[in-house]
Design a protein around this motif. Structure first.
Motif, PDB file in Angstrom:
ATOM      1  N   LYS A 222       0.265  -3.750  -5.590  1.00 22.63           N
ATOM      2  CA  LYS A 222      -0.617  -2.826  -6.309  1.00 22.63           C
ATOM      3  C   LYS A 222      -1.539  -2.082  -5.345  1.00 22.63           C
ATOM      4  CE  LYS A 222      -0.621  -5.253 -10.749  1.00 22.63           C
ATOM      5  NZ  LYS A 222      -1.443  -5.964 -11.760  1.00 22.63           N
ATOM      6  N   LYS A 223      -2.001  -2.786  -4.312  1.00 22.05           N
ATOM      7  CA  LYS A 223      -2.844  -2.135  -3.311  1.00 22.05           C
ATOM      8  C   LYS A 223      -2.057  -1.047  -2.582  1.00 22.05           C
ATOM      9  CE  LYS A 223      -5.352  -6.462  -2.455  1.00 22.05           C
ATOM     10  NZ  LYS A 223      -5.626  -7.528  -1.476  1.00 22.05           N
ATOM     11  N   LEU A 224      -0.824  -1.375  -2.216  1.00 23.36           N
ATOM     12  CA  LEU A 224       0.006  -0.398  -1.509  1.00 23.36           C
ATOM     13  C   LEU A 224       0.316   0.801  -2.393  1.00 23.36           C
ATOM     14  CD1 LEU A 224       2.489  -2.806   0.329  1.00 23.36           C
ATOM     15  CD2 LEU A 224       0.461  -1.682   1.265  1.00 23.36           C
ATOM     16  N   ALA A 225       0.561   0.527  -3.676  1.00 27.19           N
ATOM     17  CA  ALA A 225       0.836   1.625  -4.606  1.00 27.19           C
ATOM     18  C   ALA A 225      -0.368   2.553  -4.709  1.00 27.19           C
ATOM     19  CB  ALA A 225       1.205   1.070  -5.976  1.00 27.19           C
ATOM     20  N   TYR A 226      -1.559   1.975  -4.771  1.00 21.42           N
ATOM     21  CA  TYR A 226      -2.784   2.791  -4.850  1.00 21.42           C
ATOM     22  C   TYR A 226      -2.929   3.666  -3.610  1.00 21.42           C
ATOM     23  CZ  TYR A 226      -7.700   4.029  -4.481  1.00 21.42           C
ATOM     24  OH  TYR A 226      -8.874   4.727  -4.310  1.00 21.42           O
ATOM     25  N   LEU A 227      -2.703   3.083  -2.441  1.00 20.08           N
ATOM     26  CA  LEU A 227      -2.852   3.843  -1.200  1.00 20.08           C
ATOM     27  C   LEU A 227      -1.803   4.941  -1.106  1.00 20.08           C
ATOM     28  CD1 LEU A 227      -3.709   0.900   1.194  1.00 20.08           C
ATOM     29  CD2 LEU A 227      -5.220   2.766   0.509  1.00 20.08           C
TER      30      LEU A 227
END
Length: 530
Positions: A179-184
């Motif tokens: 989810k963090k990678l998707a946000y970035l």
């Protein structure tokens, strides 16, 4: 004619029909034996077949062996007359990986690796004079490590996991790394560098897996996704992480302590030159599901299809090992494939004797299960027979051994998914066991929340996700699971045959029943509303 006597006559006729059907089921199931099981498995799990890895010679040999068996027993090739359903699959690997920090190179597949799912077919290159350190990469209403920071076009450095500590008010929302990678990615970061201490402990098998690359199934969805822009992800160990943080005169331990003590983000721009590039190598793979079709005998029911599956692939040769390097996969899933072959032969003999099933049966051994259920996913996206006409899937994955829980009595099989979508299927499967086989049915793993996630880990799931009722037959894991020791010498052939007979008798009841199993539950297990 009196209706009462007509009803009696009809009931009597139905009764005699069931008795005959049961005798036929038993008669034609007699070919499902330990000797026939050994005949097939001694070939499929031999060293000659090299562990049957998808896209390699051993898997092609296994596919041809299965096709020849289907042809020999009289099954039809349903793929335009052929038995092979060819799959669009490629092997993607990194031909060259480079990461430099302050002009000094890190060592690929020792100090760092690239997250394979973050790579496009063209690879990537980035150069930056600075990076944005964003701690744990958490963004909530009360704790935001990106507050006041412009992510777009930046190389962002975050920790793979962890929390800021008790003083930080994260609101119970520490997002997972994906989810963090998707946000970035959504914020148009140029790249993400992830500090993951697990990299420090990687052994030969983990690095070997990353070096080998991954198999990609070219479904329409994947093809479209590959055209979209991707944010490269570089995963580094603590040594490289500390080198990067040294640009801010700190290190992993100190910056984590600072965040924990203050309860506040320590996000900052770090002036340090960083560059990276990856050259991606992609090659087509030969891979195919092997299908044998037995047409139904009832004109009103023959368009309905029961699918019986097992995956014939395994994990191949592990060159990092000393001594025996071949993962023969006798249990996983040579045993299930053997079961499919024997069940197919039993039904084919019934058909030749004029006692074939009323509904059609598709016997399918799939490839790419060990690579992520790829073969069954391909079939579910490119079905030879409409999924709407598929009444159920009986999937066999590991039925030749046992596990520690049943070491004193191997007369069992785990059933998974039986009651997830259809009460009818659950009832039919359990009645077939009680009437014919009498194996202990263990439902320990028969739920969606079991931490082992077995419901999601074999080929039945690619039918279940489309609302098709399934039963997954499984003997549990053992010390030789995914090891070279999974050989035919460890197989309990009488139990392999007995479990295969359970699937056969269940299939017999499904293929000859008056009605197909009703799907009366939603995917989450709640009852369907009429």
């Amino acid at each position: 004619m009196n209706k009462y006597f007509l009803t009696l006559g009809l009931l009597a006729g139905l009764g005699f029909g069931c008795v005959a059907q049961n005798k036929n089921a038993i008669k034609f199931g007699q070919t499902i034996t330990k000797d026939n099981a050994y005949k097939h498995l001694s070939v499929l799990a031999s060293d000659e077949y090299e562990g049957r890895e998808t896209g390699k010679k051993g898997a092609w040999m296994a596919a041809e062996y299965i096709r020849n068996h289907f042809r020999k027993i009289g099954l039809k090739g349903p793929v335009n007359g052929d038995y092979f359903q060819k799959i669009d699959m490629i092997k993607s690997s990194i031909g060259q990986g480079i990461l430099t920090i302050n002009g000094q190179p890190a060592e690929y597949l020792k100090d760092f690796y690239f997250n394979p799912t973050s790579l496009s077919a063209e690879g990537f290159t980035f150069n930056a004079n600075s990076i944005l350190f964003a701690g744990y990469g958490i963004k909530t209403d009360n704790y935001n490590e990106f507050a006041g920071q412009n992510v777009a076009g930046k190389v962002v450095l975050i920790f793979a996991s962890g929390t800021p500590g008790d003083k930080a008010n994260v609101g119970g929302a520490n997002a997972t790394l994906p989810k963090k990678l998707a946000y970035l990615g959504e914020q148009n970061a140029a790249a993400v560098i992830v500090i993951d201490p697990r990299v420090d402990k990687f052994g030969a098998s983990q690095w070997g897996y990353l070096k080998a690359g991954r198999e990609i199934l070219l479904t329409d969805e994947v093809v479209a996704a590959r055209k979209a822009k991707k944010t490269p992800v570089v995963v580094v160990g603590t040594s490289v992480g500390n080198t990067l943080l040294a640009g801010a005169k700190t290190n992993i331990e100190d910056v984590k302590k600072k965040i924990s003590d203050s309860g506040q983000p320590a996000s900052q721009e770090i002036t340090i030159p960083v560059s990276a590039s990856a050259v991606v190598k992609e090659t087509p793979l030969r891979a195919e599901n092997v299908l044998g079709f037995l047409p139904g005998s009832d004109p009103k029911l023959k368009d309905e299809v029961l699918v019986i599956t097992g995956h014939y692939d395994h994990i191949g040769i592990d060159s990092t090992l000393k001594g025996d390097m071949i993962n023969n996969g006798a249990d996983d899933d040579g045993s299930g494939t053997t079961g499919v072959l024997m069940i197919a032969e039993a039904f084919a003999k019934a058909k030749k004797a004029g006692n074939g099933p009323k509904r059609s049966i598709l016997f399918m051994t799939v490839v790419g299960e060990e690579k992520g259920l790829l073969g069954s996913e391909w079939y579910s996206e490119h079905p030879i027979f409409p999924l709407a006409n598929t009444i159920a899937n009986l999937n066999i994955d590991m039925i030749g051994r046992g596990d520690e829980k049943h070491k004193d009595d191997n007369n069992f099989v785990y059933i998974i998914g039986s009651d997830m979508l259809s009460s009818d299927l659950d009832r039919i499967g359990k009645k077939a066991n009680a009437d014919y086989v009498n194996i202990k049915l263990d439902e320990t793993y028969n739920n969606r929340t079991d931490p082992n996630r077995f419901y999601y880990r074999s080929d039945h799931y690619n039918f279940a996700k489309h609302g098709i009722p399934v039963i997954f037959y499984f003997n549990g894991v053992h010390p030789e699971y995914h090891q070279p020791g999974d050989e035919i010498s460890k197989i309990d052939f009488p139990m392999l045959a007995k479990r295969a007979r359970l699937v056969y008798f269940t299939a017999w009841e499904l293929a000859n029943g008056a009605k197909r199993p009703v799907v009366d539950k939603n995917d989450d297990g709640t009852p369907k509303t009429k």
